[in-house]
Design a protein around this motif. Sequence first.
Motif, PDB file in Angstrom:
ATOM      1  N   GLU A  46       0.847  -1.190   0.000  1.00 46.76           N
ATOM      2  CA  GLU A  46       0.000   0.000   0.000  1.00 46.76           C
ATOM      3  C   GLU A  46       0.880   1.237   0.000  1.00 46.76           C
ATOM      4  O   GLU A  46       1.743   1.390   0.853  1.00 46.76           O
ATOM      5  N   VAL A  47       0.647   2.100  -0.963  1.00 44.63           N
ATOM      6  CA  VAL A  47       1.390   3.350  -1.075  1.00 44.63           C
ATOM      7  C   VAL A  47       0.396   4.490  -0.913  1.00 44.63           C
ATOM      8  O   VAL A  47      -0.599   4.538  -1.637  1.00 44.63           O
ATOM      9  N   PRO A  48       0.662   5.398   0.014  1.00 48.18           N
ATOM     10  CA  PRO A  48      -0.261   6.519   0.179  1.00 48.18           C
ATOM     11  C   PRO A  48      -0.294   7.387  -1.073  1.00 48.18           C
ATOM     12  O   PRO A  48       0.719   7.542  -1.762  1.00 48.18           O
ATOM     13  N   PRO A  49      -1.451   7.971  -1.391  1.00 50.00           N
ATOM     14  CA  PRO A  49      -1.555   8.806  -2.599  1.00 50.00           C
ATOM     15  C   PRO A  49      -0.590   9.980  -2.611  1.00 50.00           C
ATOM     16  O   PRO A  49      -0.184  10.434  -3.677  1.00 50.00           O
ATOM     17  N   ALA A  50      -0.183  10.462  -1.448  1.00 47.98           N
ATOM     18  CA  ALA A  50       0.760  11.584  -1.403  1.00 47.98           C
ATOM     19  C   ALA A  50       2.105  11.198  -2.003  1.00 47.98           C
ATOM     20  O   ALA A  50       2.779  12.029  -2.616  1.00 47.98           O
ATOM     21  N   GLU A  51       2.507   9.934  -1.856  1.00 43.96           N
ATOM     22  CA  GLU A  51       3.779   9.489  -2.431  1.00 43.96           C
ATOM     23  C   GLU A  51       3.664   9.203  -3.919  1.00 43.96           C
ATOM     24  O   GLU A  51       4.663   9.144  -4.624  1.00 43.96           O
ATOM     25  N   LEU A  52       2.450   8.994  -4.405  1.00 48.77           N
ATOM     26  CA  LEU A  52       2.256   8.697  -5.816  1.00 48.77           C
ATOM     27  C   LEU A  52       2.156   9.948  -6.680  1.00 48.77           C
ATOM     28  O   LEU A  52       2.162   9.842  -7.894  1.00 48.77           O
ATOM     29  N   GLU A  53       2.048  11.122  -6.086  1.00 48.90           N
ATOM     30  CA  GLU A  53       1.805  12.341  -6.851  1.00 48.90           C
ATOM     31  C   GLU A  53       2.811  12.548  -7.968  1.00 48.90           C
ATOM     32  O   GLU A  53       2.442  12.774  -9.107  1.00 48.90           O
ATOM     33  N   ASP A  54       4.081  12.458  -7.659  1.00 50.47           N
ATOM     34  CA  ASP A  54       5.102  12.716  -8.675  1.00 50.47           C
ATOM     35  C   ASP A  54       5.253  11.563  -9.651  1.00 50.47           C
ATOM     36  O   ASP A  54       5.610  11.765 -10.802  1.00 50.47           O
ATOM     37  N   ASP A  55       4.976  10.341  -9.228  1.00 50.96           N
ATOM     38  CA  ASP A  55       5.221   9.183 -10.072  1.00 50.96           C
ATOM     39  C   ASP A  55       4.181   8.995 -11.168  1.00 50.96           C
ATOM     40  O   ASP A  55       4.504   8.565 -12.269  1.00 50.96           O
ATOM     41  N   VAL A  56       2.931   9.290 -10.886  1.00 49.50           N
ATOM     42  CA  VAL A  56       1.888   9.014 -11.870  1.00 49.50           C
ATOM     43  C   VAL A  56       1.191  10.269 -12.370  1.00 49.50           C
ATOM     44  O   VAL A  56       0.134  10.202 -12.960  1.00 49.50           O
ATOM     45  N   GLY A  57       1.760  11.421 -12.118  1.00 47.97           N
ATOM     46  CA  GLY A  57       1.217  12.659 -12.662  1.00 47.97           C
ATOM     47  C   GLY A  57       0.028  13.210 -11.911  1.00 47.97           C
ATOM     48  O   GLY A  57      -0.815  13.874 -12.490  1.00 47.97           O
ATOM     49  N   LEU A  58      -0.096  12.923 -10.631  1.00 44.62           N
ATOM     50  CA  LEU A  58      -1.193  13.447  -9.831  1.00 44.62           C
ATOM     51  C   LEU A  58      -0.773  14.730  -9.126  1.00 44.62           C
ATOM     52  O   LEU A  58      -1.015  14.910  -7.950  1.00 44.62           O
ATOM     53  N   LEU A  59      -0.117  15.624  -9.849  1.00 44.12           N
ATOM     54  CA  LEU A  59       0.346  16.862  -9.243  1.00 44.12           C
ATOM     55  C   LEU A  59      -0.822  17.752  -8.872  1.00 44.12           C
ATOM     56  O   LEU A  59      -1.801  17.870  -9.613  1.00 44.12           O
ATOM     57  N   LYS A  60      -0.717  18.375  -7.731  1.00 43.67           N
ATOM     58  CA  LYS A  60      -1.761  19.286  -7.293  1.00 43.67           C
ATOM     59  C   LYS A  60      -1.677  20.563  -8.095  1.00 43.67           C
ATOM     60  O   LYS A  60      -0.609  21.017  -8.482  1.00 43.67           O
ATOM     61  N   LYS A  61      -2.801  21.170  -8.340  1.00 38.96           N
ATOM     62  CA  LYS A  61      -2.867  22.387  -9.141  1.00 38.96           C
ATOM     63  C   LYS A  61      -2.701  23.611  -8.246  1.00 38.96           C
ATOM     64  O   LYS A  61      -3.662  24.287  -7.893  1.00 38.96           O
ATOM     65  N   ASP A  62      -1.474  23.905  -7.832  1.00 37.66           N
ATOM     66  CA  ASP A  62      -1.188  25.102  -7.047  1.00 37.66           C
ATOM     67  C   ASP A  62      -0.796  26.220  -7.986  1.00 37.66           C
ATOM     68  O   ASP A  62      -0.151  25.998  -9.002  1.00 37.66           O
ATOM     69  N   LYS A  63      -1.161  27.424  -7.602  1.00 38.31           N
ATOM     70  CA  LYS A  63      -0.771  28.587  -8.398  1.00 38.31           C
ATOM     71  C   LYS A  63       0.541  29.120  -7.849  1.00 38.31           C
ATOM     72  O   LYS A  63       0.662  29.380  -6.661  1.00 38.31           O
ATOM     73  N   GLY A  64       1.551  29.314  -8.738  1.00 40.90           N
ATOM     74  CA  GLY A  64       2.828  29.902  -8.336  1.00 40.90           C
ATOM     75  C   GLY A  64       3.619  28.952  -7.446  1.00 40.90           C
ATOM     76  O   GLY A  64       3.338  27.782  -7.317  1.00 40.90           O
ATOM     77  N   GLY A  65       4.667  29.486  -6.809  1.00 34.42           N
ATOM     78  CA  GLY A  65       5.485  28.709  -5.891  1.00 34.42           C
ATOM     79  C   GLY A  65       6.313  27.663  -6.606  1.00 34.42           C
ATOM     80  O   GLY A  65       6.547  27.713  -7.800  1.00 34.42           O
ATOM     81  N   VAL A  66       6.749  26.699  -5.846  1.00 34.44           N
ATOM     82  CA  VAL A  66       7.622  25.652  -6.374  1.00 34.44           C
ATOM     83  C   VAL A  66       6.868  24.767  -7.366  1.00 34.44           C
ATOM     84  O   VAL A  66       7.404  24.348  -8.370  1.00 34.44           O
TER      85      VAL A  66
END
Length: 163
Positions: A67-87
């Motif tokens: 089991e992998v938490p969704p937070a760790e999968l963000e970068d691997d499968v393209g589930l990036l959060k839609k933040d404005k600006g910043g890093v």
Amino acid sequence: MEPAYRGLGRCACCFWLAVAFDVIGLAVLLLGVFVNIFFYDLLIYAGAIVIFLSLIWWVFWYSGNIEVPPAELEDDVGLLKKDKGGVRGISGAVRRLSSRVSSGIRSSFRRTSTRANAQRSPAQQVAVAMATMGPQENTPHVGSSAAGCDIEMPHTTTESSPT
């Protein structure tokens, strides 16, 4: 809502297949060890192979239950959060630029290899002449290639001993 998995986890089928392979393999192996029959060695080897094959089902069961938490999968499968600006904004721009450059390079290689295959003519192919020689011949054969050059082939023979 996520289903609750108890006991064996998500891959119960793989678990039971692994157990079945282990039981059958052990039974066949012990049958080959303790029963006095003429093909006991076949049973020993077959039992060991079946037990080895059960490792495949154990690996499937284990890897299916990781089991992998969704937070760790963000970068691997393209589930990036839609933040404005910043890093996140900078990394998203870099990621888009990188994918555009790599897809452009890939497509240019495809175009180049397609053109090279289409431009190759039959005259650029090399023809190789080969001749066979009997054991009594001592003179080398002269073969001709497509370019008009004469190639001298050395005399080679193979010997076999009478049995």
